[in-house]
Write a protein that holds these residues in place. Sequence first.
Motif, PDB file in Angstrom:
ATOM      1  N   ARG A  68      61.047  14.828-100.476  1.00 38.49           N
ATOM      2  CA  ARG A  68      62.226  15.550-101.334  1.00 38.49           C
ATOM      3  C   ARG A  68      62.480  14.613-102.652  1.00 38.49           C
ATOM      4  O   ARG A  68      63.265  14.702-103.196  1.00 38.49           O
ATOM      5  CB  ARG A  68      63.492  15.757-100.642  1.00 38.49           C
ATOM      6  N   GLU A  85      67.941  13.422-104.340  1.00 42.88           N
ATOM      7  CA  GLU A  85      67.307  14.258-103.221  1.00 42.88           C
ATOM      8  C   GLU A  85      66.989  15.557-103.645  1.00 42.88           C
ATOM      9  O   GLU A  85      68.449  16.462-103.843  1.00 42.88           O
ATOM     10  CB  GLU A  85      67.678  14.086-101.827  1.00 42.88           C
ATOM     11  N   HIS A 116      66.501  19.603-102.980  1.00 38.58           N
ATOM     12  CA  HIS A 116      66.542  20.591-101.911  1.00 38.58           C
ATOM     13  C   HIS A 116      65.977  21.987-102.162  1.00 38.58           C
ATOM     14  O   HIS A 116      65.771  22.180-102.925  1.00 38.58           O
ATOM     15  CB  HIS A 116      67.811  20.834-101.286  1.00 38.58           C
ATOM     16  N   GLU A 117      65.391  22.546-100.877  1.00 32.37           N
ATOM     17  CA  GLU A 117      64.410  23.693-100.854  1.00 32.37           C
ATOM     18  C   GLU A 117      65.448  24.866-101.378  1.00 32.37           C
ATOM     19  O   GLU A 117      66.737  25.034-101.179  1.00 32.37           O
ATOM     20  CB  GLU A 117      64.063  24.126 -99.677  1.00 32.37           C
TER      21      GLU A 117
END
Length: 180
Positions: free
Chosen positions: A128, A150, A152-153
């Motif tokens: 990520r 990071e 995220h989907e």
Amino acid sequence: AISGEIIKALQTLSRFSISTYELKLLLRMMMLNQLNGLGYSRYDSLLSILQHSVYKEGPDVYLDFSGRDANITLPQIEKFPQNGYSIYMWFRMESFTDALNPQTSYRPYLFSFSTSDGFGFDVFFYHRTLMVQTRMSKSKSAMQSFTSYEFHEKTWYSIGLSHEYRFLRTSEVSLFVNGA
């Protein structure tokens, strides 16, 4: 109560996809309701479906890169910018894993630019984390990872990437995510 649920379902479906034929059919049903005097409740329901079909969340235009090798191919860059470059974009990543082979080291690319002599850069994700690989030639490259953020989907991100070349000093790559 059931007709209300059917109307809600039709509103949702029409928001994602409605063909010209289906739109004409909906308008024809509205006209027949008025002409036959069947009352305003059915007319209002049909009008509500029509109103909801034009409401959309998200961007007006987007590119869907479904599949492992989906991309846009541009002509090769004749001469790369000498002092640096900046790129700004919106993107949304559906998944950071390869659906066909989940155990592999999957690196989905955001973009890649290069010249015929191998100079260029790649921007991709490793897990990520956003990675930038700069290629000074076909055999010499440098890698920078942005571990402070990071991703995220299924979330929309606004990113700006700026790369400043410095002669005799270390070049600097800066990442701006959602304006920060």
